[in-house]
Design a protein around this motif. Structure first.
Motif, PDB file in Angstrom:
ATOM      1  N   ASN A  45      -0.224 -15.987 -11.476  1.00 57.74           N
ATOM      2  CA  ASN A  45      -0.863 -14.704 -11.765  1.00 57.74           C
ATOM      3  C   ASN A  45      -0.748 -13.778 -10.555  1.00 57.74           C
ATOM      4  O   ASN A  45      -0.459 -12.591 -10.706  1.00 57.74           O
ATOM      5  N   GLU A  46      -0.976 -14.335  -9.353  1.00 56.06           N
ATOM      6  CA  GLU A  46      -0.858 -13.512  -8.152  1.00 56.06           C
ATOM      7  C   GLU A  46       0.575 -13.027  -7.979  1.00 56.06           C
ATOM      8  O   GLU A  46       0.814 -11.882  -7.599  1.00 56.06           O
ATOM      9  N   GLU A  90       4.415  -6.929 -10.361  1.00 54.56           N
ATOM     10  CA  GLU A  90       4.152  -5.699 -11.112  1.00 54.56           C
ATOM     11  C   GLU A  90       3.915  -4.527 -10.163  1.00 54.56           C
ATOM     12  O   GLU A  90       4.428  -3.428 -10.388  1.00 54.56           O
ATOM     13  N   HIS A  91       3.148  -4.771  -9.095  1.00 53.92           N
ATOM     14  CA  HIS A  91       2.910  -3.716  -8.114  1.00 53.92           C
ATOM     15  C   HIS A  91       4.223  -3.307  -7.438  1.00 53.92           C
ATOM     16  O   HIS A  91       4.493  -2.114  -7.265  1.00 53.92           O
ATOM     17  N   GLU A  92       5.023  -4.312  -7.057  1.00 46.48           N
ATOM     18  CA  GLU A  92       6.296  -4.022  -6.400  1.00 46.48           C
ATOM     19  C   GLU A  92       7.225  -3.291  -7.359  1.00 46.48           C
ATOM     20  O   GLU A  92       7.905  -2.332  -6.979  1.00 46.48           O
ATOM     21  N   GLY A  93       7.237  -3.709  -8.625  1.00 45.82           N
ATOM     22  CA  GLY A  93       8.059  -3.029  -9.626  1.00 45.82           C
ATOM     23  C   GLY A  93       7.631  -1.582  -9.811  1.00 45.82           C
ATOM     24  O   GLY A  93       8.474  -0.685  -9.912  1.00 45.82           O
ATOM     25  N   ALA A  94       6.327  -1.352  -9.859  1.00 46.83           N
ATOM     26  CA  ALA A  94       5.822   0.016 -10.012  1.00 46.83           C
ATOM     27  C   ALA A  94       6.202   0.865  -8.800  1.00 46.83           C
ATOM     28  O   ALA A  94       6.590   2.030  -8.943  1.00 46.83           O
ATOM     29  N   ARG A  95       6.116   0.264  -7.604  1.00 45.65           N
ATOM     30  CA  ARG A  95       6.479   0.989  -6.389  1.00 45.65           C
ATOM     31  C   ARG A  95       7.971   1.327  -6.393  1.00 45.65           C
ATOM     32  O   ARG A  95       8.368   2.470  -6.104  1.00 45.65           O
ATOM     33  N   ILE A  96       8.802   0.360  -6.766  1.00 47.44           N
ATOM     34  CA  ILE A  96      10.256   0.585  -6.812  1.00 47.44           C
ATOM     35  C   ILE A  96      10.585   1.663  -7.845  1.00 47.44           C
ATOM     36  O   ILE A  96      11.410   2.546  -7.602  1.00 47.44           O
ATOM     37  N   LEU A  97       9.935   1.581  -8.999  1.00 43.75           N
ATOM     38  CA  LEU A  97      10.167   2.578 -10.046  1.00 43.75           C
ATOM     39  C   LEU A  97       9.759   3.974  -9.572  1.00 43.75           C
ATOM     40  O   LEU A  97      10.493   4.949  -9.789  1.00 43.75           O
ATOM     41  N   ALA A  98       8.617   4.079  -8.896  1.00 42.65           N
ATOM     42  CA  ALA A  98       8.169   5.379  -8.384  1.00 42.65           C
ATOM     43  C   ALA A  98       9.156   5.906  -7.335  1.00 42.65           C
ATOM     44  O   ALA A  98       9.500   7.099  -7.344  1.00 42.65           O
ATOM     45  N   ASP A  99       9.626   4.999  -6.441  1.00 39.75           N
ATOM     46  CA  ASP A  99      10.610   5.412  -5.433  1.00 39.75           C
ATOM     47  C   ASP A  99      11.911   5.876  -6.099  1.00 39.75           C
ATOM     48  O   ASP A  99      12.499   6.886  -5.690  1.00 39.75           O
ATOM     49  N   ALA A 100      12.338   5.146  -7.128  1.00 39.29           N
ATOM     50  CA  ALA A 100      13.572   5.508  -7.824  1.00 39.29           C
ATOM     51  C   ALA A 100      13.420   6.857  -8.522  1.00 39.29           C
ATOM     52  O   ALA A 100      14.345   7.685  -8.503  1.00 39.29           O
TER      53      ALA A 100
END
Length: 168
Positions: free
Chosen positions: A88-89, A95-105
Motif C-alpha cells: 500500500n505504501e 501514485e504520488h510520483e506518477g502524479a508529479r511526473i504527469l504534472a511535470d510533463a
C-alpha cells in the motif's frame, strides 16, 4: 469399579461404623473388608493414575500444538499485514510520483507549446514581411511596366522605334 467409587465406599463404611465406647474419634470397622477394599483401590489406582497422566500429557501436547498453530497463524497474519502495508505504501508512493511526473510533463508540454507558438508566430511575421516586400516590389515592377508601355505606345506617333534599351 471406579477408584472414586471405592473411596466413596470406604468413606461411607467409616462414617457408618460403630463408635468406640467413650470416643467420638475412634470407630470399629471390619478389618478384613477394609484391607481388601484398600488393596483393590491400590491395584486400580496405578492404571487410573497412568491413564490420567497419559490424558494430561495428551492434553498438554494438544495445547502445545494448538498454541504453536495459533502462533504460526498470528505470525503469518502479521507478515501478510506488513506485506500489504508495504504494498500500500509503495502504491501510494507510486501514485504520488506518477502524479508529479504527469504534472511535470504537462508543464513541459505547455512550455514547449508556447515556445512553438512563439516560433511559428515569428516565422509567419517574417514571412509576412517578406511577402509584403515582395508584393511591393511586384507592384513597383508592374507600375514601371505599365509606364513604359504607355511611353512606348504614345511616344513617337508613328516614328521608328528607338533601339535604346528599356530602363529596367
Amino acid at each position: 469399579m471406579d477408584p472414586l467409587d471405592r473411596v466413596d465406599e470406604l468413606i461411607a463404611l467409616i462414617e457408618n461404623a460403630r463408635s468406640m465406647p467413650m470416643s467420638r474419634a475412634n470407630c470399629v470397622v471390619d478389618r478384613a473388608y477394609t484391607i481388601n477394599a484398600l488393596q483393590e483401590l491400590r491395584a486400580e489406582l496405578p492404571s487410573e493414575v497412568r491413564r490420567a497422566v497419559a490424558l494430561l500429557e495428551e492434553r498438554d501436547k494438544i495445547m502445545d500444538a494448538g498454541r504453536r498453530e495459533a502462533e504460526r497463524i498470528i505470525a503469518e497474519g502479521e507478515a501478510e499485514h506488513n506485506r500489504l502495508v508495504s504494498i500500500n505504501e509503495i502504491v501510494v508512493s507510486a501514485e504520488h510520483e506518477g502524479a508529479r511526473i504527469l504534472a511535470d510533463a504537462r508543464a513541459e508540454a505547455q512550455r514547449l507549446r508556447e515556445e512553438v507558438d512563439d516560433y511559428v508566430d515569428t516565422a509567419l511575421a517574417n514571412f509576412e514581411q517578406l511577402l509584403t516586400r515582395s508584393l511591393a516590389s511586384i507592384e513597383r515592377g508592374r507600375d514601371k511596366m505599365h509606364a513604359l508601355r504607355e511611353i512606348g505606345s504614345y511616344g513617337g506617333g508613328g516614328q521608328e522605334v528607338d533601339d535604346r534599351p528599356l530602363p529596367f
